[in-house]
Design a protein around this motif. Structure first.
Motif, PDB file in Angstrom:
ATOM      1  N   LEU A   1       0.911  -0.924   0.040  1.00 50.01           N
ATOM      2  CA  LEU A   1       0.324   0.139  -0.021  1.00 50.01           C
ATOM      3  C   LEU A   1       1.300   1.192  -0.329  1.00 50.01           C
ATOM      4  CD1 LEU A   1      -2.652  -2.193   1.085  1.00 50.01           C
ATOM      5  CD2 LEU A   1      -3.820  -0.751   2.198  1.00 50.01           C
ATOM      6  N   PRO A   2       0.479   2.706  -0.357  1.00 47.43           N
ATOM      7  CA  PRO A   2       1.313   3.526  -0.458  1.00 47.43           C
ATOM      8  C   PRO A   2       2.093   3.930   0.100  1.00 47.43           C
ATOM      9  CG  PRO A   2      -1.028   4.186  -1.189  1.00 47.43           C
ATOM     10  CD  PRO A   2      -0.853   3.036  -0.905  1.00 47.43           C
ATOM     11  N   VAL A   3       3.629   4.453  -0.645  1.00 40.42           N
ATOM     12  CA  VAL A   3       4.371   4.322   0.928  1.00 40.42           C
ATOM     13  C   VAL A   3       4.800   6.143   0.608  1.00 40.42           C
ATOM     14  CG1 VAL A   3       5.167   1.815   1.141  1.00 40.42           C
ATOM     15  CG2 VAL A   3       6.523   3.044  -0.259  1.00 40.42           C
ATOM     16  N   ALA A   4       4.565   6.559  -0.287  1.00 36.73           N
ATOM     17  CA  ALA A   4       4.819   8.068  -0.244  1.00 36.73           C
ATOM     18  C   ALA A   4       3.952   8.516   0.688  1.00 36.73           C
ATOM     19  CB  ALA A   4       4.475   7.870  -1.782  1.00 36.73           C
ATOM     20  N   ALA A   5       4.809   9.612   0.703  1.00 39.65           N
ATOM     21  CA  ALA A   5       4.648  10.344   2.202  1.00 39.65           C
ATOM     22  C   ALA A   5       2.810  11.164   2.201  1.00 39.65           C
ATOM     23  CB  ALA A   5       5.576  11.598   2.714  1.00 39.65           C
TER      24      ALA A   5
ATOM     25  N   PHE B   1       5.352  12.735  -4.125  1.00 36.44           N
ATOM     26  CA  PHE B   1       5.367  11.736  -5.206  1.00 36.44           C
ATOM     27  C   PHE B   1       6.952  10.269  -4.676  1.00 36.44           C
ATOM     28  CE2 PHE B   1       2.526  13.638  -7.568  1.00 36.44           C
ATOM     29  CZ  PHE B   1       0.896  12.919  -7.202  1.00 36.44           C
ATOM     30  N   MET B   2       7.998  11.549  -4.580  1.00 36.72           N
ATOM     31  CA  MET B   2       8.477  10.518  -3.926  1.00 36.72           C
ATOM     32  C   MET B   2       9.668  10.250  -2.739  1.00 36.72           C
ATOM     33  SD  MET B   2      10.853  12.140  -7.132  1.00 36.72           S
ATOM     34  CE  MET B   2      10.789  12.911  -9.167  1.00 36.72           C
ATOM     35  N   ALA B   3       8.873  10.889  -2.130  1.00 31.75           N
ATOM     36  CA  ALA B   3       9.640  10.454  -0.274  1.00 31.75           C
ATOM     37  C   ALA B   3       8.867   9.348   0.169  1.00 31.75           C
ATOM     38  CB  ALA B   3       9.638  11.984   0.451  1.00 31.75           C
ATOM     39  N   PRO B   4       9.343   8.627   0.515  1.00 32.32           N
ATOM     40  CA  PRO B   4       9.091   6.860   1.460  1.00 32.32           C
ATOM     41  C   PRO B   4       8.372   8.387   2.685  1.00 32.32           C
ATOM     42  CG  PRO B   4      11.461   7.350   1.286  1.00 32.32           C
ATOM     43  CD  PRO B   4      11.161   8.348   0.309  1.00 32.32           C
ATOM     44  N   ASP B   5       7.202   7.799   3.296  1.00 30.42           N
ATOM     45  CA  ASP B   5       6.485   8.392   4.342  1.00 30.42           C
ATOM     46  C   ASP B   5       7.245   7.873   5.911  1.00 30.42           C
ATOM     47  OD1 ASP B   5       4.813   8.720   6.550  1.00 30.42           O
ATOM     48  OD2 ASP B   5       3.346   8.457   5.389  1.00 30.42           O
ATOM     49  N   PRO B   6       8.040   8.664   6.612  1.00 28.18           N
ATOM     50  CA  PRO B   6       8.878   8.601   7.672  1.00 28.18           C
ATOM     51  C   PRO B   6       7.809   8.054   8.968  1.00 28.18           C
ATOM     52  CG  PRO B   6       8.555  11.840   6.686  1.00 28.18           C
ATOM     53  CD  PRO B   6       7.538  10.160   5.973  1.00 28.18           C
ATOM     54  N   ARG B   7       6.883   8.075   9.050  1.00 26.76           N
ATOM     55  CA  ARG B   7       6.366   6.744   9.392  1.00 26.76           C
ATOM     56  C   ARG B   7       6.081   5.746  10.222  1.00 26.76           C
ATOM     57  NH1 ARG B   7      -0.548   7.469   8.371  1.00 26.76           N
ATOM     58  NH2 ARG B   7       0.367   7.288   6.345  1.00 26.76           N
ATOM     59  N   TYR B   8       6.892   5.196   8.631  1.00 23.36           N
ATOM     60  CA  TYR B   8       7.705   3.181   9.068  1.00 23.36           C
ATOM     61  C   TYR B   8       9.262   3.886   8.904  1.00 23.36           C
ATOM     62  CZ  TYR B   8       3.025   3.765   6.516  1.00 23.36           C
ATOM     63  OH  TYR B   8       1.698   4.031   6.411  1.00 23.36           O
ATOM     64  N   ALA B   9       9.628   4.464   9.304  1.00 22.78           N
ATOM     65  CA  ALA B   9      11.023   4.411   9.220  1.00 22.78           C
ATOM     66  C   ALA B   9      12.084   4.578  11.102  1.00 22.78           C
ATOM     67  CB  ALA B   9      11.425   5.073   8.816  1.00 22.78           C
ATOM     68  N   LYS B  10      12.693   3.513  10.818  1.00 19.69           N
ATOM     69  CA  LYS B  10      13.327   3.630  12.177  1.00 19.69           C
ATOM     70  C   LYS B  10      13.786   5.732  12.387  1.00 19.69           C
ATOM     71  CE  LYS B  10      15.001   0.580  14.524  1.00 19.69           C
ATOM     72  NZ  LYS B  10      15.744  -0.215  15.713  1.00 19.69           N
ATOM     73  N   SER B  11      14.943   5.386  11.669  1.00 18.55           N
ATOM     74  CA  SER B  11      15.055   6.919  11.740  1.00 18.55           C
ATOM     75  C   SER B  11      15.849   7.294  10.595  1.00 18.55           C
ATOM     76  CB  SER B  11      16.961   6.716  12.000  1.00 18.55           C
ATOM     77  OG  SER B  11      17.687   5.779  11.447  1.00 18.55           O
ATOM     78  N   ASP B  12      16.241   6.339   8.745  1.00 17.42           N
ATOM     79  CA  ASP B  12      16.133   7.017   7.451  1.00 17.42           C
ATOM     80  C   ASP B  12      15.599   5.945   7.346  1.00 17.42           C
ATOM     81  OD1 ASP B  12      16.920   7.503   5.059  1.00 17.42           O
ATOM     82  OD2 ASP B  12      19.543   7.385   5.692  1.00 17.42           O
ATOM     83  N   ALA B  13      13.806   7.222   6.564  1.00 13.26           N
ATOM     84  CA  ALA B  13      13.065   5.889   5.513  1.00 13.26           C
ATOM     85  C   ALA B  13      13.867   5.705   4.589  1.00 13.26           C
ATOM     86  CB  ALA B  13      12.145   6.765   5.454  1.00 13.26           C
ATOM     87  N   VAL B  14      14.629   6.651   3.974  1.00 11.34           N
ATOM     88  CA  VAL B  14      15.207   6.346   2.175  1.00 11.34           C
ATOM     89  C   VAL B  14      15.735   4.629   2.117  1.00 11.34           C
ATOM     90  CG1 VAL B  14      16.645   6.809   0.400  1.00 11.34           C
ATOM     91  CG2 VAL B  14      15.213   8.365   1.399  1.00 11.34           C
TER      92      VAL B  14
ATOM     93  N   MET C   1       6.207  10.450 -14.890  1.00 11.48           N
ATOM     94  CA  MET C   1       7.358   9.709 -15.358  1.00 11.48           C
ATOM     95  C   MET C   1       8.268  10.248 -14.197  1.00 11.48           C
ATOM     96  SD  MET C   1       5.659   8.479 -17.399  1.00 11.48           S
ATOM     97  CE  MET C   1       6.626   8.179 -18.686  1.00 11.48           C
ATOM     98  N   ASP C   2       8.856  11.485 -13.997  1.00  5.32           N
ATOM     99  CA  ASP C   2       9.780  11.505 -13.109  1.00  5.32           C
ATOM    100  C   ASP C   2       9.882  10.438 -11.634  1.00  5.32           C
ATOM    101  OD1 ASP C   2      11.158  13.016 -15.278  1.00  5.32           O
ATOM    102  OD2 ASP C   2      10.610  14.995 -14.184  1.00  5.32           O
ATOM    103  N   THR C   3       8.905  11.024 -11.373  1.00  5.89           N
ATOM    104  CA  THR C   3       8.822   9.891 -10.416  1.00  5.89           C
ATOM    105  C   THR C   3       8.660   8.320 -10.611  1.00  5.89           C
ATOM    106  OG1 THR C   3       7.701  11.521  -9.072  1.00  5.89           O
ATOM    107  CG2 THR C   3       6.704   9.420  -8.455  1.00  5.89           C
TER     108      THR C   3
END
Length: 651
Positions: free
Chosen positions: A181-185, A208-221, A296-298
């Motif tokens: 399910l969507p992981v973009a912020a 559209f390009m940033a992973p949601d910080p909610r699911y990260a311990k410290s560094d979502a990327v 397209m870039d995303t």
């Protein structure tokens, strides 16, 4: 002399040898500047020194990764910080106190400069053929949060997906492809924020390009990349559910997070109002060049820098819109089809939206696999016992060729499913007649009203052994139909654990145990989990060769026969009055033969088995009357229990 120059493309923040280039499409009347924050939260303002058409850009020396930035505009005499539409990471999880204010924007809209370098450890994309694909739809947090076998510190996170216990589960179940399910912020809708709730599913994008910080311990990327890398090492694909039909800024009177402040024409307009083909207040205008470029870039970014294996497009009919009309030959589809990066990945469409002419099942171009709501509705109605669905269930089993010719398989195989994130789980389909969405705060008025479900005598959980046995068999009936139909089977992750949402069929705002998968399985749930793994393996062994043989130009050499229980060919009248039938699939050279035997009636039915031209007997692969799969050989006939399906392979 080596002089560094600013450049208009790519948009966003791009690190260089000595600094960072910042570029943004800006076509609004609001003056814009670049804001850079230091480690103490103080900021400096920089003008965009260069222009290229509507692109404003500048290069700032000594900017490194992890630098925080944003774009400032002056709107209504207030300084509003905008999120970069090309932001690769966010400093903070998107959240605010209603109403949204310019002051709050200076915290919410902080973007982070990202270094795209990552050690992929020579991992390779699995490249699973469509005919072998088993899709598992899941939520990053809800899948692992309550799984005690997963390391406690990573439960409910991106890293939880990569935990050995989670990967072991996926491999044991035979899952080839995880669809997240969507992981973009995502930004939560104002009415949810007022109730101290969130958009749990994530279908309200803010970046559209940033992973949601909610699911990260410290560094979502890096944590999301790590999860994908480890899944790839275990030959499991990752598909992202993406939302390009609207943004979180709402319609008239909504908030301004980025696109509204940068270019009003990012949206479709009718007489100055935002069009609402999505039910979310606005609609992204893909006919507008900057919008098309952004999408397209995303997509390329996720493939090139996250190594994702494909996308599932939410309300994908919107992407083919030219205002009120859908055009399968529009610029977006052409752009995707010619893109060498996107040609290599799976593309799955939810082929509708709520606008005019929004239902476009079967109309997407080659290379797009479409979700089949007709398979879902027919399967649920048929096994619930509704009459006059025999011909329809036969059509769905054969791959819905009334919508898409098998000549376009496998690249146009339908994505078949029974349960999805929106709707009842499999367990609730056999446990509830009515939706129970009171926890959503909308007086039980939200969610789909046409669930085609049944409770078989008791609404909700029960200890009645007769009802439990019937419910378990009905689950097996629907899953067996799904796995032994022509198409790409889509499973809901919660269903492997027989998870119940207590009758909630629209748990989009439930970041709670309503949505979090319950891994404490009782006897029946554990039996179903084992059975599901076995039937998926049986599907890969027996059904995949059939799909391959019946796809493309080879299909004309194969044989399909439908029989009555007496062994006679089905007549026109039989299709309207029969309650049981047998499908005989035969690959022309005798390589493989398969029988699918269905009994919708309430009494056992004896079937005369057709003779095989190449084999001596039929071997039972599965009978949904039983919770285990045991091989049994038959020669002439077979008695199939009431309300059951059986699969046979010729030996």
């Amino acid at each position: 002399m080596n002089i560094q120059h600013a450049f208009p493309y790519p948009l966003g923040a791009t690190l260089t040898k000595n600094g960072c280039n910042f570029s943004v499409h800006h076509a609004s009347p609001y003056p814009i500047s670049l804001i850079i924050f230091d480690d103490n939260g103080n900021h400096t303002e920089h003008p965009f020194t260069e222009e290229y058409g509507t692109i404003k850009y500048t290069l700032i020396d000594d900017v490194t990764e992890h630098t925080v930035y944003g774009f400032k505009i002056i709107q209504d005499n207030e300084a509003l910080l905008l999120l970069d539409p090309y932001a690769k990471a966010l400093k903070n999880s998107p959240h605010y106190q209603v109403p949204y204010t310019a002051k709050q924007s200076w915290t919410l809209a902080q973007c982070v400069v990202v270094n795209n370098d990552f050690d992929w450890q020579e991992s390779q994309r699995p490249m699973i053929p469509r005919s072998e694909t088993i899709l598992l739809e899941t939520h990053v947090k809800g899948f692992t949060l309550l799984n005690s076998d997963v390391e406690e510190s990573v439960r409910g996170t991106y890293l939880g997906l990569a935990d050995p216990a989670n990967i072991k589960h996926l491999k044991q179940q035979g899952i080839t492809t995880v669809q997240l399910l969507p992981v973009a912020a995502c930004m939560h809708e104002p009415h949810l924020l007022k109730m101290n709730m969130v958009n749990y599913w994530g279908y309200n994008p803010i970046a559209f390009m940033a992973p949601d910080p909610r699911y990260a311990k410290s560094d979502a990327v890096n944590e999301l990349k790590t999860a994908i890398r480890e899944l790839h090492k275990n030959n499991i694909e990752v598909i992202l559910d993406v939302v390009y039909n609207h943004t979180a800024e709402g319609g008239n009177g909504g908030t301004t997070f980025n696109l509204k402040g940068l270019d009003q024409d990012y949206y479709l307009h009718h007489h100055g109002n935002y069009t609402n083909y999505t039910g979310c207040g606005n609609t992204l205008d893909i006919t507008h060049q900057p919008s098309l470029n952004l999408v397209m870039d995303t997509l390329r970014y996720w493939v090139e820098h996250y190594h994702v294996d494909g996308f599932r497009f939410d309300l994908a009919a919107t992407l083919g819109r030219e205002y009120d009309q859908f055009n399968p030959n529009n610029a977006f589809f052409k752009a995707v089809a010619q893109d060498p990066t996107l040609q290599k990945v799976k593309l799955i469409a939810e082929p509708w939206d709520i606008g005019p002419n929004g239902y476009q099942v079967g109309e997407f171009p080659d290379g797009w696999n479409e979700c089949s709501d007709k398979f879902r509705d027919t399967t649920k109605s048929f096994w619930r016992g509704e009459q006059n669905y025999l011909k329809s269930i036969a059509t769905r089993i054969m791959g819905s060729r009334d919508l898409v010719s098998a000549s376009r398989w496998p690249h146009k195989l339908p994505v078949n499913y029974v349960s999805y994130h929106d709707g009842f789980t499999l367990q609730d389909l056999v446990s509830y007649k009515e939706r129970h969405n009171h926890a959503n705060g909308e007086d039980n008025q939200d969610g789909h009203g046409d669930n085609r479900s049944d409770n078989y005598g008791v609404e909700g959980e029960t200890t009645n052994p007769r009802i439990i046995a019937l419910r378990e068999k009905q689950k097996r009936n629907m899953i067996t139909t799904l796995l032994f139909s022509f198409g790409i089977p889509h499973l809901l992750a919660a269903d492997a654990c027989s998870h119940t949402q207590k009758g909630n069929n629209n748990a989009y705002c439930q970041d709670s145990d309503i949505s979090w998968v319950n891994w404490k399985l009782d006897k029946h749930a554990d039996e179903f989990k084992v059975w599901l793994a076995d039937i998926i393996q049986a599907r890969q062994t027996h059904m995949v060769p059939m799909i391959n043989a019946f796809s493309g130009s080879k299909r004309t050499k194969q044989k399909v026969n439908w029989y009555t229980p007496e062994g006679n060919n089905m007549t026109h009248g039989d299709w309207h009055r029969a309650e049981a039938l047998c499908l005989h699939l035969n690959i022309y050279d005798g390589e493989k033969e398969l029988l699918i035997m269905i009994n919708q009636s309430n009494v056992p039915t004896r079937f005369e088995l057709p003779k095989s031209q190449h084999y001596n007997r039929w071997a039972l692969v599965c009978n949904t009357q039983y919770s285990t799969i045991e091989s049994k050989h038959v020669i002439f006939d077979y008695s199939l229990s009431a309300l059951s399906i059986a699969i046979f392979n010729a030996e």
